[in-house]
Design a protein around this motif. Sequence first.
Motif, PDB file in Angstrom:
ATOM      1  N   ALA A 309      32.726  44.643  24.302  1.00  0.00           N
ATOM      2  CA  ALA A 309      31.674  44.677  25.328  1.00  0.00           C
ATOM      3  C   ALA A 309      31.505  43.312  25.980  1.00  0.00           C
ATOM      4  N   GLU A 310      31.569  42.247  25.192  1.00  0.00           N
ATOM      5  CA  GLU A 310      31.435  40.902  25.751  1.00  0.00           C
ATOM      6  C   GLU A 310      32.573  40.589  26.717  1.00  0.00           C
ATOM      7  N   ALA A 311      33.781  41.031  26.386  1.00  0.00           N
ATOM      8  CA  ALA A 311      34.912  40.821  27.285  1.00  0.00           C
ATOM      9  C   ALA A 311      34.718  41.607  28.582  1.00  0.00           C
ATOM     10  N   LEU A 312      34.194  42.819  28.482  1.00  0.00           N
ATOM     11  CA  LEU A 312      33.920  43.619  29.678  1.00  0.00           C
ATOM     12  C   LEU A 312      32.858  42.965  30.553  1.00  0.00           C
ATOM     13  N   LEU A 313      31.807  42.465  29.926  1.00  0.00           N
ATOM     14  CA  LEU A 313      30.722  41.838  30.678  1.00  0.00           C
ATOM     15  C   LEU A 313      31.217  40.585  31.399  1.00  0.00           C
ATOM     16  N   ARG A 314      32.063  39.811  30.749  1.00  0.00           N
ATOM     17  CA  ARG A 314      32.636  38.637  31.411  1.00  0.00           C
ATOM     18  C   ARG A 314      33.531  39.052  32.576  1.00  0.00           C
ATOM     19  N   CYS A 315      34.229  40.157  32.383  1.00  0.00           N
ATOM     20  CA  CYS A 315      35.065  40.691  33.461  1.00  0.00           C
ATOM     21  C   CYS A 315      34.210  41.065  34.663  1.00  0.00           C
ATOM     22  N   PHE A 316      33.093  41.759  34.426  1.00  0.00           N
ATOM     23  CA  PHE A 316      32.187  42.124  35.506  1.00  0.00           C
ATOM     24  C   PHE A 316      31.576  40.885  36.164  1.00  0.00           C
ATOM     25  N   GLU A 317      31.203  39.926  35.338  1.00  0.00           N
ATOM     26  CA  GLU A 317      30.574  38.709  35.838  1.00  0.00           C
ATOM     27  C   GLU A 317      31.514  37.950  36.760  1.00  0.00           C
ATOM     28  N   ASN A 318      32.775  37.810  36.331  1.00  0.00           N
ATOM     29  CA  ASN A 318      33.746  37.066  37.138  1.00  0.00           C
ATOM     30  C   ASN A 318      34.102  37.817  38.409  1.00  0.00           C
TER      31      ASN A 318
END
Length: 322
Positions: A309-318
């Motif tokens: 989930a943290e990797a997904l959130l960083r993906c969305f953020e970037n």
Amino acid sequence: MTRNSLYKRCSALWCALMLSLWCAAQDILPHRLNADGGAAVPQATDSCTELPPLRCLTFETASSMPASFRNRKENTIANTAALRPALDIVLRGERPLRVLHLGDSHVAGKAFPNAVEQTLRTAFRKAEVMPDDGSAGLSFTAIGSNGATSERFLSDSYRERIAATKADLVIVSLGTNEAHGMGYLESVHEQQLSAFLEMMRGVLPEAMFLFTTPPGDYLKQVYVNYRSTGRGGKRRRVVRSAFRPNPMNGRCAACITAFARDHDLASWDLYNICGGEAAVRNWIAAGLMRPDRVHYEPQGYAIQGKLLAEALLRCFENAGTQ
């Protein structure tokens, strides 16, 4: 003509000239000419029909990676551009992002997908992209099957269940059972993945896909020895077993990430992020694997879900800043 009348006539002419110049200055500029020389017809614009601009998201996330893990890598998703439409759905806020987490026993046990879902929901609420009434934000479904490979989901019953989710984003967490044994072949695995992806695109033609690699496991080796009892030359059969890291783990992870790259799909390499060849030893040393050395304790699955989930959130953020 007297001097006074001449003065009045000149004043009147001067005022008329200035008035005509002022009026000319107020004329509307002509439209641009078309290629044929005619004036272009002005096009009506309606700002209400334009989609709202995407705003940047900032998620408050802390890394769930255990500090004791050796050889760990940066927790990132490869080919994040493939997931950009998912971010668009979240930011528009017109409906929930529909996520399907599909996999083997790691998903069937619920702890892994539950951690993914809860971490995403918490972050979405804090970022104010998910209202409390659930009208937008996230819709999450998990479908797992013990002992499954990708071939199991080709059946009609699973096709119907998968199609019913109408998922926008499909997280595929398979590979443990394909690679559990020394007979693993990348060519066979790739053929299975191709058939699986073809089926998935048939039932969910608009979906995005995120392939994850398995966390790793051990193989159990059995050793048989015969020891003399010292009585009439008789021997006693002694059987013992030992676990060793599955050498197929790395090959399986490389096959999955290469398949995703070749098909322009996103991938998340859990195996190498958590240490590669050291990954299973990291999980064991932290007390997060079960005695069978294949499955994980609930706390271990919770960490894996949070990391994803943290990797997904960083993906969305970037993606939101691009």
